[in-house]
Design a protein around this motif. Sequence first.
Motif, PDB file in Angstrom:
ATOM      1  N   LEU A  77       0.831  -1.208   0.000  1.00  0.00           N
ATOM      2  CA  LEU A  77       0.000   0.000   0.000  1.00  0.00           C
ATOM      3  C   LEU A  77       0.865   1.257   0.000  1.00  0.00           C
ATOM      4  N   ASP A 101       3.786   1.656  -1.427  1.00  0.00           N
ATOM      5  CA  ASP A 101       4.266   1.860  -2.798  1.00  0.00           C
ATOM      6  C   ASP A 101       3.198   2.531  -3.649  1.00  0.00           C
ATOM      7  N   TRP A 102       1.964   2.100  -3.470  1.00  0.00           N
ATOM      8  CA  TRP A 102       0.854   2.691  -4.230  1.00  0.00           C
ATOM      9  C   TRP A 102       0.603   4.136  -3.819  1.00  0.00           C
ATOM     10  N   ARG A 123       2.987   6.758  -5.273  1.00  0.00           N
ATOM     11  CA  ARG A 123       2.858   7.118  -6.691  1.00  0.00           C
ATOM     12  C   ARG A 123       1.460   7.628  -7.050  1.00  0.00           C
ATOM     13  N   THR A 124       0.598   7.789  -6.051  1.00  0.00           N
ATOM     14  CA  THR A 124      -0.796   8.168  -6.314  1.00  0.00           C
ATOM     15  C   THR A 124      -1.097   9.495  -5.644  1.00  0.00           C
ATOM     16  N   GLU A 179      -2.625  -6.153  -3.556  1.00  0.00           N
ATOM     17  CA  GLU A 179      -2.245  -5.626  -4.873  1.00  0.00           C
ATOM     18  C   GLU A 179      -3.400  -5.705  -5.861  1.00  0.00           C
ATOM     19  N   ILE A 239      -5.978  -2.762  -5.073  1.00  0.00           N
ATOM     20  CA  ILE A 239      -5.607  -1.369  -5.354  1.00  0.00           C
ATOM     21  C   ILE A 239      -6.264  -0.812  -6.623  1.00  0.00           C
ATOM     22  N   GLU A 294      -8.895   2.501  -6.957  1.00  0.00           N
ATOM     23  CA  GLU A 294      -8.726   3.601  -7.914  1.00  0.00           C
ATOM     24  C   GLU A 294      -9.974   3.765  -8.773  1.00  0.00           C
TER      25      GLU A 294
END
Length: 387
Positions: free
Chosen positions: A280, A282-283, A286-287, A366, A369, A373
């Motif tokens: 989470l 990592d997401w 980049r979000t 994963e 995610i 979005e």
Amino acid sequence: MKPNTRPVSTHFSSGPCAKRPGWSLEALSDALVGRSHRSKPGKAKLAEVLDLSRSILGIPDGYRIGIVPASDTGAVEMAMWSLLGARPVDMLAWESFGKDWVTDVVKQLKLADTRSIQADYGKLPDLSQVDFSHDVVFTWNGTTSGVRVPNGDWIPADRQGLTICDATSAAFAMDLPWDKLDVVTWSWQKVLGGEAQHGMLVLSPRAVERLESYKPAWPMPKIFRLTKDGKISEGIFKGETINTPSMLAVEDAIDGLHWAQSVGGQSGLIARSESNLAALADWVERTPWIGFLPVDPAIRSCTSICLRITDPEITALDQATQADVAKKVASLLEKEGVAYDTASYRDAPAGLRIWGGATVERSDIEALIPWIEWAFATVKSETVKAS
């Protein structure tokens, strides 16, 4: 556009939590149903829970472990009602349950010499303010805020008071320094995904000494009594529970503990939970429209992972509308059957809460995610149009 891949397990609730991978009702086939928990095989089942818990968590031999009524709540209440009052008390709170313990000590036990050291959701209080000549009550991991203490370095070895730690969403997913903790509680339905109702209570030798040297001024209900004639009731810490446990739940706890051994014990469980947090993180990195409720990475929970919507078009709206957006995202995920129980706790700031405990697979995080979005894009479009 809706994603194509769905999580294999869609259970992301922060309690009761996801069952271990591969779990089925067959895991309970050896449950001692229809038999007394006081029978020889009944006592053996309860002792197995205690022995496996000690082994996996690395609980020192001198510490007593008991199975008690009413989940983690019952274990914390039992500890506070039995032990507090001998010294002043420092209560630490940075989320809903910690605040409940403050209420119990101040308004129910009515201990006058009590300090409440609190912080807003997403933050820790100033731990340097704690006076360890006092008894100290705190949660290791704030289930409703996604905030954990980073370690036990702030607790001195030569403390005079007791440390009473609610570790319900930390035990089995975070490293607990037993030498710094005098009372530790947790429940079966959290990190190992067991069935609810029963709590675990661990007492250090210092806590036992308090029990045997101090008698609270208030009446003690039977369900809270840890001593008899001034001595600790040793039977409670050998599987002789105060009231009747569910042997189905006991069997489920044993199953979860054996699974914990199969994935590498404590270190394996911690690695699984930290990997879920990393996925989470990592997401989030980049979000641009999502962030963690706790800004400081050092205090982010790897179990109850709390997120907030940071999109400027949404944060420009009034608080009620922002909260509605978060609820609609969680509702849409549930409607699609890809994630259940992902809304933030009712008293916490609006957002999402994703359970990342050891029974959750990183691959399911994963897979979830892209669905988050998609759900957010859908809800945002409808909200912006309506406003």
